[in-house]
Enzyme design. Structure first.
Site, short mmCIF file in Angstrom:
data_model
loop_
_atom_site.label_atom_id
_atom_site.label_comp_id
_atom_site.label_asym_id
_atom_site.label_seq_id
_atom_site.Cartn_x
_atom_site.Cartn_y
_atom_site.Cartn_z
CB SER A 261 27.86 25.97 0.30
OG SER A 261 28.05 24.59 -0.02
CE1 TYR B 42 28.95 27.38 -4.66
CE2 TYR B 42 29.73 25.40 -3.56
CZ TYR B 42 28.74 26.34 -3.78
OH TYR B 42 27.55 26.25 -3.11
#
Length: 256
Positions: free
Chosen positions: A144, A156
């Site tokens: 990401s 995350y």
């Protein structure tokens, strides 16, 4: 008829029942690959497999959780039993969240890391059991922009940073082989998870976005799932045959 870029290849794609994973499965199957699609939920996975089979693509679904080693091993066994070989593994399954560090307990941290880091670690290990003996194969981790611009939840973002580092470490291990590992780092991509994030419906809500919004984002057209799938296609095909240990960011310049 034009030659297909992945003709005769066999691929495993995790988190393939919707969003980017489903698009990756469709693009790979369209380019001639036989695809093992895996995800935790049997119902959504079954619907996804049927949708691609109805288009004439050769895909097989295996409900599995990458947090469970036996499940992971079963996915690889299914690939070998069904298609006789394995060429590409895409670690796409992940949990998105927006919990700030002061809201994150150990149970949540473990939950996110089991899927986002330990799961891909297990998939890579199993893939190398097949790839090393034949000295060939391709692994693609889905990271990401948060791996370098950590504006979402603490668990995350740090998990995606770990994926970037793991990708480079494994590439170093494999540098004298014909096995390639790289990562694709999506930016804002129109998927159910992204839409939930924009609406403040991810775990943790939207408070972390309020803290980080001034630092990281140049608004522009968002990516489509197929944009990320095409980056994976580049890496898995002969076009990417000399690309090793890279994290390729696909974000339309929004997170430079």
């Amino acid at each position: 008829m034009d030659a297909k870029m992945l003709e005769g290849k066999v691929a495993i794609i995790s988190g393939a029942s919707y969003g980017m994973g489903f698009s990756m499965a469709e693009v790979f199957a369209r380019e001639g690959a036989k695809v093992i699609m895996t995800a935790r939920g049997q119902e959504k996975l079954g619907a996804a497999v049927k949708a691609l089979r109805d288009k004439g693509y050769e895909v097989t679904g295996v409900a599995a959780d990458n947090k469970n080693l036996e499940d992971v091993q079963r996915v690889f066994q299914m690939a070998l039993e069904t298609y006789g070989d394995l060429d590409v593994v895409i670690n796409n399954a992940a949990i998105g969240e927006q919990k700030m560090i002061d809201e994150t307990d150990d149970e949540w941290l473990e939950y996110v890391y089991q899927t986002n880091v330990f799961g891909p670690f297990r998939f890579i290990r199993e893939a190398l059991k097949i790839f090393l003996p034949k000295n060939e194969g391709c692994i693609i981790n889905i990271s990401s922009v948060n791996g370098t611009r950590p504006f979402c939840g603490a668990s995350y973002t740090s998990s995606k940073g770990a994926i970037n580092t793991l990708t480079k470490n494994v590439a170093m291990r494999l540098i004298d082989t014909n096995i390639r590992i790289n990562a694709v780092a999506p930016g804002s991509t129109i998927t159910p998870a992204h839409l939930a994030n924009k609406a403040g419906k991810q775990p943790g809500g939207a408070k972390m976005l309020e803290y980080s919004k001034h630092f990281v984002y140049f608004p522009g057209p968002e990516c489509e799932p197929e944009d990320q799938a095409n980056a994976c296609l580049f890496l898995a095909s002969d076009m990417g045959k000399h690309v090793k240990g890279q994290v390729i960011q696909v974000c339309n310049g929004a997170f430079l």
